[in-house]
Structure formats: structure tokens, C-alpha cells
Design a protein around this motif. Structure first.
Motif, short mmCIF file in Angstrom:
data_model
loop_
_atom_site.label_atom_id
_atom_site.label_comp_id
_atom_site.label_asym_id
_atom_site.label_seq_id
_atom_site.Cartn_x
_atom_site.Cartn_y
_atom_site.Cartn_z
N SER A 55 -17.62 -8.15 6.50
CA SER A 55 -16.85 -7.62 5.51
C SER A 55 -16.87 -8.52 4.35
N TYR A 56 -16.06 -8.60 3.33
CA TYR A 56 -16.06 -9.52 2.20
C TYR A 56 -16.68 -11.01 2.52
N ALA A 57 -17.58 -11.32 1.97
CA ALA A 57 -17.83 -12.89 1.91
C ALA A 57 -17.09 -13.53 0.93
N SER A 58 -16.36 -14.43 1.48
CA SER A 58 -15.12 -14.90 0.67
C SER A 58 -15.29 -16.49 0.06
N GLY A 59 -16.23 -17.15 0.89
CA GLY A 59 -16.37 -18.55 0.26
C GLY A 59 -17.85 -18.91 0.71
#
Length: 354
Positions: A55-59
Motif C-alpha cells: 500500500s502507500y509507502a509512508s516514510g
């Protein structure tokens, strides 16, 4: 001091996480297409890493050896990537839910990560207790879990002191807790709450929103800087007060906050101290007003210089020499054209000038 745009590089999708090399020649960006990218900060040349999150790569963070980038994502995974080959060589399931934010200890040996899902627990829509520890610290060399700390979810932000001895984390309700990273009992050494970063709306829907999205300790570790969005009647509007506050975190005492007339409306997502300690920067997304990136004097907290980048800023960090600020974010939410999507992610470099 003032900020002058030097480079504006486009990426395929919105950028949620940012790290860069000590010489500020290369940045690493985690994006909403689940990918990690390497970006040449001089010419904008971009290369995708070979493994994606679910899913979204957040950091992301870059280890001091310069050879390893660790990324976090909404799949709850931490991925260790080789910088040169762009291959993933370690996967750790850090959380059952999203990773909200990462923080690397100054010596690069510890990685802090925050999580937590907002599920109402009662008639006041207060967040339900955590299903797993909301704050965790991992060994960057082995991937082993070193510490777990409890907090009220969701926990949106975290930061180490410059000496690496303490970790702070803050949540949607404006609650801040600080732990000694070697604590064996898991109890915070300090905690305080600021109601000025959260809203309980009664328009359209009932729920809490806002929270403290950015934390940064002063270079001497004495002061903790917090940023987010102040209270608003309609939590769906996203136009609460752009807000920062400085706290003596050991005493739980607020020192000062953004001055009246110097802010607009919108969510501030990132704060950073200039290496000299003379100024600090706050950035985010603007709903109302005339800036979304601003420098403030550490002496009196007054606004020194501001810029309207007309983009959302997710992270803003000074280079080690203090001569530039590197930012990540997005412009709009993407526009689809006949030949594909218009690139809407951004990595920018601003010069810091006297």
C-alpha cells in the motif's frame, strides 16, 4: 533569513516520505504508488527501487553508512533496501495497521515507528484502546524489536532528541509522551496534552480530527516543537488554524505558540530546526491564507519569511550546513490525460539566504 526555490523535481505520484544524503546530492522519496525512489537533487533524474510496499509507502530513512534505506508503509512493513542495487534485502512486519511516521536516532542504530487506527470507543467518539503498541523501536542492524511503548491511537508523529536518549510521540488528540529509549518498564518520563491541535466536529459527522503531525527537538534537546492544525467547527473542511507550539517537555510547560495574525488555515505536517538553533521552519498544506512554508525566529517566535509553494508539503528538512531546505509533497491529486497521469509528486530544494 529567506527561502528561494532552487530546484523543483516531479515524481509520478504524491511523496509521503523523505530522506537525503549528508551532502544533499541525492534524495529518497516514498510515494503513494507504494514505491521508493532515488532522486538526483541537481537534475531530477529519478530511479525506482525494485520492491514495493503493499500500500502507500509512508516514510523512509537513510542509515549513516549511506548504503541502506529503510522504508515504511501502510502495509505495516519495514523494508531494508540496498542503495546501489535498489534491491530489498530484509522485510519486517512492524505493525498490524499503517505505519504513520518513522524517525531515525542520530547515530542510526534505532528506528522508531508509529501506528494506530482511529476506531470510536464511546458516545464521545474517543479513540478505542490500541490493539498493539502504537510506538515501537527497531534495531537497524538486525531488524529486531528493541522496545514497545503504549499510547492512544492513532499516533501521527515521533522524534528523537539530538543525543538519541529520548523519543517523543504524539497523537490525534494532541497528547505527547516522551520515553527514555532504554526504558524497561515502558513508562513515559514526561507527558502533556495540548487541546489546540485537535477538533471534535459536530458538522456533517462526529469524530476527532487533526492531531500533532510533526515533532522536532531543539538542538540542545530542551524544547520540543509541535505542529498541526488548530480546532475548527467543521472537521471535514480542513481549514483549522495553522499551528505550532514550543514546549519545555520535561516540565510539560508551553513556552509559546504561533502569533495571532501570522497564520492562515490548513494542516501543518512538518517542523524542523535550523542546525544553528536560531530559526525553525513549519510547512504543510494551505486552505486559507498566503503561505504554506514559513521560517520563524527561535528568539521570539515571530514569522521571519514565508512562501506559498502552491503545493502540499509532507516533509521539510534543513541540510546539515543549514544552507538549504529539502521538501517533499504533492501538487493536487493527479490529473489523468490521454497518454497517462500527469506527474504530481514533488521534491524541492530551497536555498536559505541571509
Amino acid at each position: 533569513m529567506k527561502l528561494t526555490l532552487a530546484h523543483d523535481h516531479k515524481l509520478a505520484t504524491g511523496v509521503l516520505g523523505l530522506a537525503f544524503t549528508p551532502d544533499a546530492s541525492r534524495a529518497f522519496a516514498t510515494c503513494m504508488d507504494n514505491m521508493l525512489y532515488s532522486v538526483d537533487l541537481a537534475n531530477g533524474e529519478t530511479h525506482a527501487f525494485n520492491d514495493a510496499h503493499g500500500s502507500y509507502a509512508s516514510g523512509c530513512v537513510l542509515l549513516p553508512d549511506g548504503r541502506t534505506v529503510i522504508s515504511g508503509g501502510y502495509d505495516g512493513l519495514l523494508l531494508w533496501h540496498d542503495v546501489e542495487s535498489r534491491e530489498c534485502w530484509r522485510r519486517v512486519q512492524a505493525h498490524q495497521f499503517w505505519n504513520w511516521q518513522l524517525a531515525l536516532s542520530p547515530d542510526g542504530t534505532r528506528l522508531a515507528t508509529t501506528t494506530g487506527q482511529y476506531a470510536p470507543a464511546g458516545w464521545k467518539y474517543e479513540p478505542a484502546p490500541e490493539r498493539e503498541p502504537s510506538v515501537k523501536i527497531f534495531d537497524t542492524a538486525t531488524g529486531d524489536l528493541l522496545s514497545s511503548f503504549s499510547h492512544t491511537p492513532p499516533v501521527m508523529s515521533c522524534a528523537f532528541t539530538p543525543d538519541g536518549q529520548y523519543l517523543a510521540a504524539a497523537n490525534i488528540l494532541g497528547e505527547v509522551r516522551v520515553w527514555n529509549v532504554t526504558s524497561e518498564d515502558g513508562k513515559p518520563v514526561a507527558q502533556f496534552t495540548s487541546p489546540d491541535f485537535t477538533s471534535w466536529g459536530t458538522t456533517k459527522s462526529h469524530h476527532y480530527t487533526g492531531g500533532i503531525y510533526g515533532l522536532a527537538f531543539s538542538p540542545d534537546s530542551a524544547v520540543l516543537l509541535c505542529c498541526g492544525m488548530g480546532p475548527m467547527g467543521d472537521p471535514m473542511a480542513g481549514n483549522g488554524k495553522m499551528t505550532w507550539q514550543r514546549w519545555n517537555w520535561r516540565e510539560g510547560k508551553r513556552i509559546d505558540e504561533i502569533k495571532e495574525g501570522q497564520h492562515g488555515g490548513g494542516l501543518m505536517e512538518s517542523v524542523a530546526w535550523h542546525p544553528s538553533g536560531s530559526h525553525f521552519l513549519m510547512a504543510g498544506r494551505q486552505a486559507q491564507g498566503n503561505w504554506n512554508i514559513a521560517l520563524f525566529s527561535a528568539a521570539d517566535g515571530n514569522l521571519v519569511h514565508s512562501v506559498d509553494s502552491k503545493k502540499r508539503v509532507t516533509h521539510a528538512r534543513f541540510t546539515a550546513d543549514g544552507n538549504a531546505v529539502i521538501l517533499s509533497g504533492a501538487q493536487g491529486q493527479g490529473t489523468r490525460k490521454k497518454d497517462g497521469w500527469e506527474p504530481w509528486g514533488r521534491v524541492q530544494v530551497y536555498k536559505v539566504e541571509a
